[in-house]
Design a protein around this motif. Structure first.
Motif, PDB file in Angstrom:
ATOM      1  N   GLY A  14      19.561 -13.215  -2.370  1.00 20.02           N
ATOM      2  CA  GLY A  14      18.307 -13.966  -2.442  1.00 20.02           C
ATOM      3  C   GLY A  14      17.219 -13.263  -3.214  1.00 20.02           C
ATOM      4  O   GLY A  14      16.268 -13.898  -3.681  1.00 20.02           O
ATOM      5  N   ASN A  15      17.340 -11.932  -3.386  1.00 25.25           N
ATOM      6  CA  ASN A  15      16.336 -11.208  -4.172  1.00 25.25           C
ATOM      7  C   ASN A  15      16.393 -11.642  -5.632  1.00 25.25           C
ATOM      8  O   ASN A  15      17.464 -11.927  -6.177  1.00 25.25           O
ATOM      9  CB  ASN A  15      16.563  -9.702  -4.096  1.00 25.25           C
ATOM     10  N   MET A  16      15.212 -11.689  -6.283  1.00 27.34           N
ATOM     11  CA  MET A  16      15.138 -12.089  -7.694  1.00 27.34           C
ATOM     12  C   MET A  16      14.620 -10.927  -8.545  1.00 27.34           C
ATOM     13  O   MET A  16      13.735 -10.183  -8.105  1.00 27.34           O
ATOM     14  CB  MET A  16      14.209 -13.290  -7.863  1.00 27.34           C
ATOM     15  N   TYR A  17      15.182 -10.817  -9.750  1.00 28.87           N
ATOM     16  CA  TYR A  17      14.822  -9.734 -10.658  1.00 28.87           C
ATOM     17  C   TYR A  17      14.550 -10.283 -12.054  1.00 28.87           C
ATOM     18  O   TYR A  17      15.150 -11.280 -12.471  1.00 28.87           O
ATOM     19  CB  TYR A  17      15.957  -8.701 -10.754  1.00 28.87           C
ATOM     20  N   GLN A  51      18.945 -14.103  -9.795  1.00 26.33           N
ATOM     21  CA  GLN A  51      18.905 -13.977  -8.334  1.00 26.33           C
ATOM     22  C   GLN A  51      20.242 -13.445  -7.843  1.00 26.33           C
ATOM     23  O   GLN A  51      21.295 -13.823  -8.368  1.00 26.33           O
ATOM     24  CB  GLN A  51      18.612 -15.343  -7.702  1.00 26.33           C
ATOM     25  N   LEU A  92      25.356 -12.463  -9.899  1.00 30.72           N
ATOM     26  CA  LEU A  92      24.058 -13.083 -10.152  1.00 30.72           C
ATOM     27  C   LEU A  92      24.166 -14.581 -10.412  1.00 30.72           C
ATOM     28  O   LEU A  92      25.239 -15.101 -10.732  1.00 30.72           O
ATOM     29  CB  LEU A  92      23.383 -12.428 -11.374  1.00 30.72           C
ATOM     30  N   SER A 113      21.371 -17.710 -12.274  1.00 38.58           N
ATOM     31  CA  SER A 113      20.050 -18.041 -12.816  1.00 38.58           C
ATOM     32  C   SER A 113      19.566 -19.399 -12.323  1.00 38.58           C
ATOM     33  O   SER A 113      18.521 -19.881 -12.759  1.00 38.58           O
ATOM     34  CB  SER A 113      20.089 -18.040 -14.352  1.00 38.58           C
ATOM     35  N   LEU A 120      17.815 -20.552  -9.732  1.00 41.42           N
ATOM     36  CA  LEU A 120      16.979 -19.943  -8.700  1.00 41.42           C
ATOM     37  C   LEU A 120      16.748 -20.895  -7.534  1.00 41.42           C
ATOM     38  O   LEU A 120      16.667 -22.113  -7.720  1.00 41.42           O
ATOM     39  CB  LEU A 120      15.633 -19.523  -9.294  1.00 41.42           C
ATOM     40  N   TRP A 153       7.114 -19.119  -5.254  1.00 45.73           N
ATOM     41  CA  TRP A 153       7.428 -19.251  -6.673  1.00 45.73           C
ATOM     42  C   TRP A 153       6.256 -18.759  -7.525  1.00 45.73           C
ATOM     43  O   TRP A 153       6.458 -18.004  -8.493  1.00 45.73           O
ATOM     44  CB  TRP A 153       7.771 -20.691  -7.009  1.00 45.73           C
ATOM     45  N   SER A 171       6.090 -15.023  -7.521  1.00 48.44           N
ATOM     46  CA  SER A 171       7.200 -14.430  -8.279  1.00 48.44           C
ATOM     47  C   SER A 171       6.929 -14.488  -9.776  1.00 48.44           C
ATOM     48  O   SER A 171       7.142 -13.505 -10.492  1.00 48.44           O
ATOM     49  CB  SER A 171       8.517 -15.160  -7.954  1.00 48.44           C
ATOM     50  N   GLU A 221      11.403 -10.660  -3.140  1.00 54.39           N
ATOM     51  CA  GLU A 221      12.268 -10.013  -2.156  1.00 54.39           C
ATOM     52  C   GLU A 221      12.447 -10.943  -0.979  1.00 54.39           C
ATOM     53  O   GLU A 221      11.471 -11.456  -0.419  1.00 54.39           O
ATOM     54  CB  GLU A 221      11.657  -8.688  -1.699  1.00 54.39           C
ATOM     55  N   GLU A 222      13.705 -11.170  -0.624  1.00 59.37           N
ATOM     56  CA  GLU A 222      13.994 -12.022   0.526  1.00 59.37           C
ATOM     57  C   GLU A 222      13.308 -11.470   1.771  1.00 59.37           C
ATOM     58  O   GLU A 222      13.046 -10.277   1.865  1.00 59.37           O
ATOM     59  CB  GLU A 222      15.511 -12.073   0.777  1.00 59.37           C
TER      60      GLU A 222
END
Length: 525
Positions: free
Chosen positions: A39-42, A125, A138, A140, A142, A212, A215, A231-232
């Motif tokens: 669930g974390n996004m980078y 994600q 991963l 994309s 989201l 959102w 982020s 971050e989840e």
């Protein structure tokens, strides 16, 4: 069925145990410093294209580059990529999502090299945590998950969970979400949203939209790659979000910060259930107090016993898990071998379904049941397993028993299987086979206490030992504990801990921090 959640917060890790009717069914443990959660996004950067696999490797800060397949880019990847590019090019003004131009969907049969190039920045994600030698998987496409809704940027669809059977309710939810959701956002309505009021759904939708916005602002301010942009929620809150239902009776936490975090979340989603969140302040370790440590010791390992002497043998490999069912030395059924086999197999189906959830076993699972001659009995085992697995949140598929008595199950693998080593290495000899005289063990402990009090000037601390040793120290009117307290001060506490081996011990200061009192020989080995 009543459910309870017990959260054990330690300096180095957080462990969560889910109990159903006092029986342990889920156990999750996570290091405090581990950030690669699902669930974390980078905001990452493409490191290498793999046209043969139609995939690429992306740097998200993990020691092994993460894997992103073309099919995981999502239909609207071009729209996302364009928006990210606009955001990075303008550090002062954020482009409004409502005015973002939606580009055509990417070609389903396209190539990764047509869409991405080495060095390109992408928002991704985590879909699967690092498992074994593999890096994270991963996507994309989201998504921001809430209790009732899942928000999907760059998507205009509204989908309703298939578990909501009422066509009238499905139509109501779909129409309601279409009227309140902003442009260029899609929504998945979760099962628990059934019969919920518009105010509750609208409040959560606004919360997800806020996530959102936060982020994408982090993307705009990013100065280095990779960057964590979302971050989840903590593992405890994430587990609650997916599991919380009216059957929850108690949630116990032994840490003030996590207690406040969970209490606030429960107050948000179910105000009438706020009082079930309780702060545990007992002296015993929280898992010992709720009989979880003993269940962990008996439920993990290669051999797992269940009803009347029957047991399972569970073996793990990289590709699959194998379970062998054995009747053991149980009393034979008076109705013959077939009835005996059915009885053992039904018990095994109950325990195996629990073990799959408890160990979070994923991939292919092959179960060797005791042979049965009648097809009706084989069907009964299959139906029992299907019924037991309905409580499992992971996606799974179960096949009927084959003519060899084997059942095949595939289960979604999102994170590494939970593997708890229940064998204990001797803490005194470290496997050498010879130890000091056991009767001198309490003398060793007293020497440590003397050193703590007189050399390190520690007046308040606790000594954690095996329950048998604790019982010996506490026995009698003028117990060994009382003599120590009279000699060294009343700040000494003796705490029995089931997780320790027989002659193992740990010292903790008044703040709960471990005091390293190991001898030099112990440190070298």
């Amino acid at each position: 069925m009543t459910s309870e959640l017990v959260v054990d917060v330690q300096p180095k890790e957080v462990s969560l145990a889910l109990l159903e009717d006092k029986s342990l069914v889920e156990l999750q443990s996570e290091g405090v410093n581990i950030s690669f959660s699902v669930g974390n996004m980078y905001l990452g950067r493409v490191k290498k294209l793999m046209p043969g696999l139609n995939a690429c490797f992306v740097d998200v800060g993990y020691e092994k580059d993460a894997f992103l397949h073309y099919l995981d880019l999502g239909p609207q990847f071009n729209s996302l990529g364009k928006y990210v590019k606009q955001t990075l090019s303008n550090r002062k003004k954020l482009p409004p999502m409502s005015k973002a131009n939606m580009l055509p969907d990417i070609d389903k049969d396209g190539s990764i090299s047509d869409v991405l190039k080495v060095g390109q920045e992408v928002v991704v994600q985590i879909a699967k945590e690092p498992i074994s030698t593999k890096g994270p998987r991963l996507t994309s496409e989201l998504s921001f998950a809430g209790r009732y809704l899942v928000l999907i940027p760059f998507n205009d669809k509204v989908s309703v969970s298939q578990k909501i059977k009422s066509s009238k309710e499905r139509a109501r939810l779909k129409q309601l979400l279409r009227s309140i959701k902003p442009k260029n956002f899609g929504v998945i309505v979760r099962t628990v949203a059934e019969d919920k009021r518009v105010a509750e759904l609208d409040a959560e939708l606004k919360l997800l939209l806020k996530r959102w916005d936060e982020s994408i602002k982090k993307v705009q301010r990013a100065t280095k790659f990779p960057t964590l942009i979302f971050e989840e929620t903590s593992r405890a809150v994430a587990l609650l979000r997916d599991l919380f239902n009216p059957s929850f009776k108690n949630i116990y936490i032994n840490d003030e910060v996590v207690y406040n975090e969970i209490r606030d979340y429960v107050k948000l989603i179910a105000p009438d259930k706020e009082n079930i969140v309780k702060r545990y302040k007992g002296q015993l370790p929280i898992f010992d107090n709720f009989d979880i440590t003993k269940q962990i010791k008996s439920s993990f390992g290669k051999t797992v016993s269940y009803k009347r002497g029957a047991y399972l043998i569970i073996e793990h490999t990289e590709a699959l898990h194998v379970v062998d069912v054995n009747s053991g030395n149980r009393t034979k059924n008076a109705n013959g071998q077939e009835a005996n086999a059915v009885e053992v197999n039904l018990g095994a189906a109950d325990e195996i379904a629990r073990q799959l959830r408890l160990r979070d076993m994923g991939g292919i699972i092959v179960i060797d049941f005791i042979d049965m001659n009648e097809s009706a009995n084989r069907q009964k085992i299959y139906e029992r397993m299907c019924a037991n697995m309905q409580k499992d949140r992971a996606r799974h598929n179960i096949l009927p028993l084959s003519k060899f008595g084997l059942m095949q199950i595939t289960r979604q693998r999102v994170r590494p299987a939970m593997d708890v080593n229940t064998l204990e290495t001797c803490p005194t000899c470290f496997g050498k086979g010879s130890i000091k005289s056991s009767i001198l063990f309490t003398d060793t402990l007293e020497n440590k206490i003397d050193y703590l009090v007189h050399k390190l000037k520690k007046k308040r601390f606790s000594l954690h030992v095996h329950p048998y040793v604790a019982a010996y120290i506490n026995q009698g009117v003028i117990s060994l504990k009382r003599r120590w307290q009279m000699k060294y001060g009343f700040g000494i506490k003796i705490i029995p801990s089931q997780k320790l081996a027989f002659l193992e011990y740990l010292f903790y200061d008044a703040d709960g921090e471990e005091l390293d009192m190991k001898e030099e020989i112990e440190t070298k080995i």
